[in-house]
Write an enzyme that holds these catalytic residues in place. Sequence first.
Site, short mmCIF file in Angstrom:
data_model
loop_
_atom_site.label_atom_id
_atom_site.label_comp_id
_atom_site.label_asym_id
_atom_site.label_seq_id
_atom_site.Cartn_x
_atom_site.Cartn_y
_atom_site.Cartn_z
N HIS A 91 -3.23 -12.31 -2.94
CA HIS A 91 -3.25 -11.45 -1.76
C HIS A 91 -1.92 -11.56 -1.05
CE1 HIS A 91 -5.02 -10.26 2.36
NE2 HIS A 91 -4.68 -9.19 1.66
N ASP A 92 -1.29 -10.41 -0.79
CA ASP A 92 0.08 -10.43 -0.27
C ASP A 92 0.19 -11.15 1.08
OD1 ASP A 92 -1.24 -8.42 1.15
OD2 ASP A 92 0.10 -6.81 0.51
N ALA A 108 0.80 -1.22 0.00
CA ALA A 108 0.00 0.00 0.00
C ALA A 108 0.84 1.27 0.00
CB ALA A 108 -0.94 -0.01 1.21
N ARG A 128 7.83 -3.51 -5.45
CA ARG A 128 9.15 -3.90 -5.96
C ARG A 128 8.97 -5.12 -6.85
NH1 ARG A 128 11.03 -6.55 -1.09
NH2 ARG A 128 9.38 -7.96 -0.42
#
Length: 487
Positions: free
Chosen positions: A238-239, A12, A16
């Site tokens: 989803h991270d 957010a 990278r």
Amino acid sequence: MKQNFFAVDLGATSGRTILGTFIEGGLNLEEINRFPNHLIEVGGHFYWDIYALYRHVIEGLKLVAHRGESIASIGIDTWGVDFVCVGKDGNLLRQPYAYRDPHTVGAPDALFSRISRSKVYEKTGIQIMNFNSLFQLDTLRRNNDSALEAADKILFMPDALSYMLTGKMVTEYTIASTAQLVNAQTRSLEPELLKVVGLTEKNFGRFVFPGEKVGVLTEEVQKITGLGAVPVIAVIGHDTGAAVAAVPALDRNFAYLSSGTWSLMGVETDAPVINTETETLNFTNEGGVEGTIRLLKNICGMWLLERCRLNWGDTSYPELISEADACEPFRSLINPDDDCFANPADMEKAITEYCRATGQSVPEKRGQVVRCIFESLAFRYKEVLALLSEMAPFPIRKLHVIGGGSMNNLLNQFTANVINMPVVAGPSEATAIGNCMVQAMAAGLVADRWEMRRLINSFLSPAVFLPEGSGEWEEAFRKYKSVTSKK
């Protein structure tokens, strides 16, 4: 023979691209490029610049191609809930709203006037948060949003970027599960909830699970980057789900804390845990690797410190941690999840005002503010872990801290002290490792999540923090409970 996997990891505040080289006995990570992810504020709304993110991803791919490196596949993970509207002609209709946009304030109540809160939770098992995609979509519908009215497809953020790379539209399970639109039992989009917001399954891309192929780079992207027809894999979009897949646990008796902008604490289960208690306590059941469920709760994390740092210049984290360590313990405490810390104009001022309103000593210097944040987070972790211990279908014997926060030794020690169990810290690059490992699993290099975790454990040396001074921390926890009950 080594294989390279290209991971796009978007948070957010920054993003990278990473080259993960899978070799016998381990995985080497190399950051290719890093870039900011700024909110765009215009016309009273907050947007993400998806074109800037796409440009940075392309730049990372070009850098790898220029080096002559071959890439086995590409995977993308991002934060949850936000999405892009796509028109019938395949074009993006506008920049996507950011989940911190104020337009969804009060949105859950508006939706629950048409379908009950309990029914929504019973179907999805997802905690009620005003920025969930379900409420974003309902808000846009009620506001007659032009982009939604013209939309043919809704693509969640990692799926939208995959589409821009491949021209193929998918809806990946783990990222979709954050939307509060997926039935937790069937692991598919829930028609009744789609109908409530005026959509159908046709408004979404092909439903896929982690490890499935989205497509290959378009001829346009191949020409721009100098790469060939590299496959794009739907990893754990989803991270947090990607990070949890990289927990170096050897058995299931653990809780995890994904520590970053948000702190997400939970356990991994085979089936959703949906009952009156989890609904009342607002726990969530999000999708994970191999069809698992991540029973977890969101806790405000390093967002508190990041917002304070806006007023402190380029001060490094080690310097702030050192200042905090030198300060008096338990002087000032806050509830990190109080609404006043959601998005204040001045976070430091919000913290001092909270302390003043609860009759505490007000932090007077930077180190005191930082120590207040760290101690308060540790106490909040204790509260949530106690609830998880009651819900988990197995005993919790240790807490694995993953993500950037795992490098914060002071907070890790505070957490071990207050929860009175071992804290295992690392990997800090859990999201990127999980992303690459799912690509490796899709390539047949690892069999399942437990083989992934055994491998990660074998090439990492995670730090272990054991409890110290539990008595004084128990006493301070009583102060925390007293203070936070006043507000």
